[in-house]
Design a protein around this motif. Structure first.
Motif, PDB file in Angstrom:
ATOM      1  N   SER A  82      18.001  43.429  26.633  1.00  0.00           N
ATOM      2  CA  SER A  82      17.624  44.549  27.140  1.00  0.00           C
ATOM      3  C   SER A  82      16.548  43.554  27.777  1.00  0.00           C
ATOM      4  CB  SER A  82      16.053  44.874  25.943  1.00  0.00           C
ATOM      5  OG  SER A  82      15.493  43.191  25.613  1.00  0.00           O
ATOM      6  N   ALA A  83      16.320  42.999  28.387  1.00  0.00           N
ATOM      7  CA  ALA A  83      16.078  42.352  29.869  1.00  0.00           C
ATOM      8  C   ALA A  83      16.641  41.857  30.817  1.00  0.00           C
ATOM      9  CB  ALA A  83      15.069  41.496  29.249  1.00  0.00           C
ATOM     10  N   TRP A  84      18.300  42.161  30.740  1.00  0.00           N
ATOM     11  CA  TRP A  84      19.237  41.123  31.812  1.00  0.00           C
ATOM     12  C   TRP A  84      18.964  42.102  33.264  1.00  0.00           C
ATOM     13  CZ3 TRP A  84      22.052  37.510  31.554  1.00  0.00           C
ATOM     14  CH2 TRP A  84      23.078  37.041  32.877  1.00  0.00           C
ATOM     15  N   ASN A  85      18.892  41.230  34.417  1.00  0.00           N
ATOM     16  CA  ASN A  85      18.583  42.209  35.456  1.00  0.00           C
ATOM     17  C   ASN A  85      19.310  40.908  36.100  1.00  0.00           C
ATOM     18  OD1 ASN A  85      16.755  39.951  35.412  1.00  0.00           O
ATOM     19  ND2 ASN A  85      14.573  41.460  35.387  1.00  0.00           N
ATOM     20  N   LEU A  86      20.298  39.537  36.041  1.00  0.00           N
ATOM     21  CA  LEU A  86      20.783  39.095  37.253  1.00  0.00           C
ATOM     22  C   LEU A  86      22.131  39.204  36.798  1.00  0.00           C
ATOM     23  CD1 LEU A  86      19.199  35.625  35.803  1.00  0.00           C
ATOM     24  CD2 LEU A  86      18.332  37.047  37.489  1.00  0.00           C
ATOM     25  N   ASN A  87      22.662  40.267  37.602  1.00  0.00           N
ATOM     26  CA  ASN A  87      24.110  40.456  37.921  1.00  0.00           C
ATOM     27  C   ASN A  87      25.000  39.880  38.773  1.00  0.00           C
ATOM     28  OD1 ASN A  87      24.107  42.460  35.272  1.00  0.00           O
ATOM     29  ND2 ASN A  87      22.975  44.372  36.643  1.00  0.00           N
ATOM     30  N   PHE A  88      24.160  39.533  39.567  1.00  0.00           N
ATOM     31  CA  PHE A  88      24.825  39.011  41.045  1.00  0.00           C
ATOM     32  C   PHE A  88      25.169  37.676  40.567  1.00  0.00           C
ATOM     33  CE2 PHE A  88      22.908  42.222  44.078  1.00  0.00           C
ATOM     34  CZ  PHE A  88      24.111  42.971  43.910  1.00  0.00           C
ATOM     35  N   PHE A  89      24.114  36.831  39.929  1.00  0.00           N
ATOM     36  CA  PHE A  89      24.423  35.539  39.487  1.00  0.00           C
ATOM     37  C   PHE A  89      25.404  35.303  38.553  1.00  0.00           C
ATOM     38  CE2 PHE A  89      22.945  32.161  36.156  1.00  0.00           C
ATOM     39  CZ  PHE A  89      23.255  31.380  36.940  1.00  0.00           C
ATOM     40  N   TYR A  90      25.899  36.792  36.945  1.00  0.00           N
ATOM     41  CA  TYR A  90      26.547  36.663  36.676  1.00  0.00           C
ATOM     42  C   TYR A  90      27.951  36.383  37.194  1.00  0.00           C
ATOM     43  CZ  TYR A  90      29.585  38.123  32.867  1.00  0.00           C
ATOM     44  OH  TYR A  90      30.632  37.816  31.444  1.00  0.00           O
ATOM     45  N   LEU A  91      27.967  37.140  37.816  1.00  0.00           N
ATOM     46  CA  LEU A  91      29.669  37.264  38.457  1.00  0.00           C
ATOM     47  C   LEU A  91      30.037  36.392  39.970  1.00  0.00           C
ATOM     48  CD1 LEU A  91      28.699  41.481  39.852  1.00  0.00           C
ATOM     49  CD2 LEU A  91      30.175  39.840  37.972  1.00  0.00           C
ATOM     50  N   ALA A  92      28.816  35.339  40.657  1.00  0.00           N
ATOM     51  CA  ALA A  92      28.743  34.378  41.599  1.00  0.00           C
ATOM     52  C   ALA A  92      29.008  33.157  40.249  1.00  0.00           C
ATOM     53  CB  ALA A  92      27.504  33.605  41.427  1.00  0.00           C
ATOM     54  N   VAL A  93      28.682  32.910  39.119  1.00  0.00           N
ATOM     55  CA  VAL A  93      29.112  32.222  38.077  1.00  0.00           C
ATOM     56  C   VAL A  93      30.372  32.390  37.709  1.00  0.00           C
ATOM     57  CG1 VAL A  93      28.980  31.301  35.966  1.00  0.00           C
ATOM     58  CG2 VAL A  93      26.866  31.533  36.852  1.00  0.00           C
ATOM     59  N   GLN A  94      31.127  32.888  37.848  1.00  0.00           N
ATOM     60  CA  GLN A  94      32.677  33.730  37.425  1.00  0.00           C
ATOM     61  C   GLN A  94      33.322  33.844  38.318  1.00  0.00           C
ATOM     62  OE1 GLN A  94      32.546  38.285  36.806  1.00  0.00           O
ATOM     63  NE2 GLN A  94      31.982  38.286  34.241  1.00  0.00           N
ATOM     64  N   SER A  95      33.156  34.063  39.601  1.00  0.00           N
ATOM     65  CA  SER A  95      33.904  33.524  40.574  1.00  0.00           C
ATOM     66  C   SER A  95      34.495  31.450  40.586  1.00  0.00           C
ATOM     67  CB  SER A  95      33.093  33.686  42.001  1.00  0.00           C
ATOM     68  OG  SER A  95      33.308  35.055  42.084  1.00  0.00           O
ATOM     69  N   VAL A  96      32.460  31.180  40.781  1.00  0.00           N
ATOM     70  CA  VAL A  96      33.054  29.478  40.590  1.00  0.00           C
ATOM     71  C   VAL A  96      32.994  28.831  39.495  1.00  0.00           C
ATOM     72  CG1 VAL A  96      31.538  27.333  40.693  1.00  0.00           C
ATOM     73  CG2 VAL A  96      30.648  29.221  41.723  1.00  0.00           C
ATOM     74  N   VAL A  97      33.858  29.056  38.544  1.00  0.00           N
ATOM     75  CA  VAL A  97      34.396  28.845  37.903  1.00  0.00           C
ATOM     76  C   VAL A  97      35.878  29.364  37.733  1.00  0.00           C
ATOM     77  CG1 VAL A  97      34.946  29.257  34.815  1.00  0.00           C
ATOM     78  CG2 VAL A  97      32.710  29.250  35.403  1.00  0.00           C
ATOM     79  N   CYS A  98      36.440  30.326  38.094  1.00  0.00           N
ATOM     80  CA  CYS A  98      37.385  30.707  38.226  1.00  0.00           C
ATOM     81  C   CYS A  98      37.919  30.192  39.249  1.00  0.00           C
ATOM     82  CB  CYS A  98      37.515  32.335  38.541  1.00  0.00           C
ATOM     83  SG  CYS A  98      39.379  33.204  38.930  1.00  0.00           S
ATOM     84  N   ILE A  99      37.312  29.415  40.897  1.00  0.00           N
ATOM     85  CA  ILE A  99      38.094  28.740  41.569  1.00  0.00           C
ATOM     86  C   ILE A  99      38.236  27.383  40.763  1.00  0.00           C
ATOM     87  CG2 ILE A  99      37.297  27.391  43.859  1.00  0.00           C
ATOM     88  CD1 ILE A  99      38.099  29.747  44.240  1.00  0.00           C
ATOM     89  N   VAL A 100      36.794  26.660  40.105  1.00  0.00           N
ATOM     90  CA  VAL A 100      37.075  25.798  39.482  1.00  0.00           C
ATOM     91  C   VAL A 100      38.456  25.338  38.737  1.00  0.00           C
ATOM     92  CG1 VAL A 100      36.027  24.065  38.514  1.00  0.00           C
ATOM     93  CG2 VAL A 100      34.396  25.112  39.865  1.00  0.00           C
ATOM     94  N   THR A 101      38.485  26.418  38.002  1.00  0.00           N
ATOM     95  CA  THR A 101      39.777  26.394  36.967  1.00  0.00           C
ATOM     96  C   THR A 101      41.085  25.870  37.594  1.00  0.00           C
ATOM     97  OG1 THR A 101      38.243  27.698  35.437  1.00  0.00           O
ATOM     98  CG2 THR A 101      41.285  27.891  35.967  1.00  0.00           C
TER      99      THR A 101
END
Length: 392
Positions: A82-101
């Motif tokens: 209900s209070a989620w508002n960190l979408n850019f941060f979430y997508l940045a984490v996705q990209s970082v994890v993908c690159i590291v993998t």
């Protein structure tokens, strides 16, 4: 990310067992004599279980379906607070994890065809990465406000925009059967919107529920055009870049990281109070785990797509992608208690049928193209052209 190899618009991985022609047939060198068959030794007379799994069509189809379904479900879980508002941060984490993998897999020798980063190519690919940021951000926002079934149904509208974009810019064509599938897609979206609006109007907080839906429809509309722009723009650029599939994923994720981090720092609230709202103690570990999994899921979808195509066929893969819409929609009903009404079920079924009709239309179009003498360069869809360019 939802489109870091989204099943509808991904550039599929190249065939790992040999080169293929544009129509999916394996190319053979007519000047090379056939190799003599090796006499099986006692060490290889019994197939290894891993070999059976790698060449099993049912397992490959199941893996592809599970990877795409889990990606959608995890994304919805992370952003549904209900209070989620960190979408850019979430997508940045996705990209970082993908690159590291990806880099870890390259170090272990699992990825052998990933070229080193080239600054000149990075500059040329950067506009495509910006389109990708717009696509994935609007996708996450739409998924935040809409239920999984409605999101899945409306996602089909992107196919229509891409098809007519190909007609305008690349000389594509739309067959009558494809036109029928487009009509069914529009009908399913109208029914889904009607069912959602009717259910929201009957709730005690009707005004707030309708406002949420309207915001979701607005973000979904933006996502449709952002996705079409990304796919059509990528088609124009990828041939000149001579990218393979791992290169595309690597550049997309690497170039989006600084953009997403800067947007997060400038736009999003990084106060301790807001962080506590977004990551409450009772679900903090699960959210972090979901964010990490969503980054690796992009690679899972890419691998499973290539695996499914290799052990089955491109026709089977297209049909599986169409049939997979139904379990994705059902997962929203099961995991997130989406409203089950006559209208919502009808919209899911119509959208399911539209996907099957569209997949069948593409199969028929491919069969007709095979039977035509190559007196001219055939028109190809964006995904087919990208696949051909990536493998050339």
């Amino acid at each position: 990310m939802t489109d870091k190899k989204n099943e509808d618009f991904s550039i599929r991985m190249g065939d790992v067992s040999g080169s293929r022609s544009p129509y999916g047939e394996r190319e053979k060198d007519p000047f090379m004599p056939p190799r003599p068959a090796r006499t099986p030794s006692h060490h290889t007379s019994i197939p290894l279980p891993i070999s059976k799994i790698e060449n099993s069509p049912p397992i490959s189809v199941l893996a592809y379906c599970l990877s795409s379904i889990s990606m959608t479900v995890v994304n919805k879980y992370v952003v549904s607070g209900s209070a989620w508002n960190l979408n850019f941060f979430y997508l940045a984490v996705q990209s970082v994890v993908c690159i590291v993998t990806i880099l870890a897999c390259k170090q272990m020798g699992m990825i052998k065809n990933l070229a080193p980063f080239d600054v000149a190519k990075g500059k040329r690919w950067f506009p495509i990465s910006l389109l990708l940021v717009g696509m994935i951000y609007t996708s996450i926002k739409a998924l935040q406000f809409l239920s999984v079934p409605v999101y899945t149904i409306f996602k089909n509208l992107t196919i229509i925009v891409i098809a007519y974009g190909e007609v305008l810019w690349f000389g594509g064509s739309v067959t009558p059967l494809a036109l029928l599938s487009f009509g069914l897609m529009v009908l399913s979206s109208v029914v889904a919107a009607w069912a959602d609006t009717a259910h929201a109007s009957s709730t005690p907080e009707a005004a707030a529920a309708l406002a949420t839906l309207n915001a979701g429809y607005a973000w979904m509309g933006l996502n449709v055009f952002c996705t079409a722009s990304y796919i059509l723009g990528m088609r124009k650029v990828i041939k000149n870049m001579n990218f393979k599939d791992w290169d595309t994923m690597f550049y997309n994720n690497l170039l989006t990281i600084p953009v997403l981090i800067i947007c997060s720092l400038l736009v999003e609230d990084w106060s301790s109070e807001n962080l506590a709202k977004n990551f409450p103690p009772e679900s903090r570990n699960a959210l972090f785990l979901g964010m990490i999994y969503s980054g690796t899921a992009a690679i899972f979808i890419s691998y499973c797509s290539a695996w499914c195509i290799r052990v089955t066929s491109s026709t089977t893969y297209s049909m599986v992608g169409a049939l997979n819409k139904l379990p994705i929609a059902i997962s929203g009903l099961v995991f997130f208690s989406a409203p089950v009404t006559v209208g919502s079920v009808s919209a899911i079924l119509i959208g399911f049928v539209s996907g099957i009709v569209y997949a069948w239309a593409k199969v028929r179009q491919s069969e007709v193209a095979k039977n035509v003498l190559p007196t001219s360069q055939p028109t190809m869809s964006a995904s087919s052209q990208s696949n051909r360019d990536a493998n050339s």
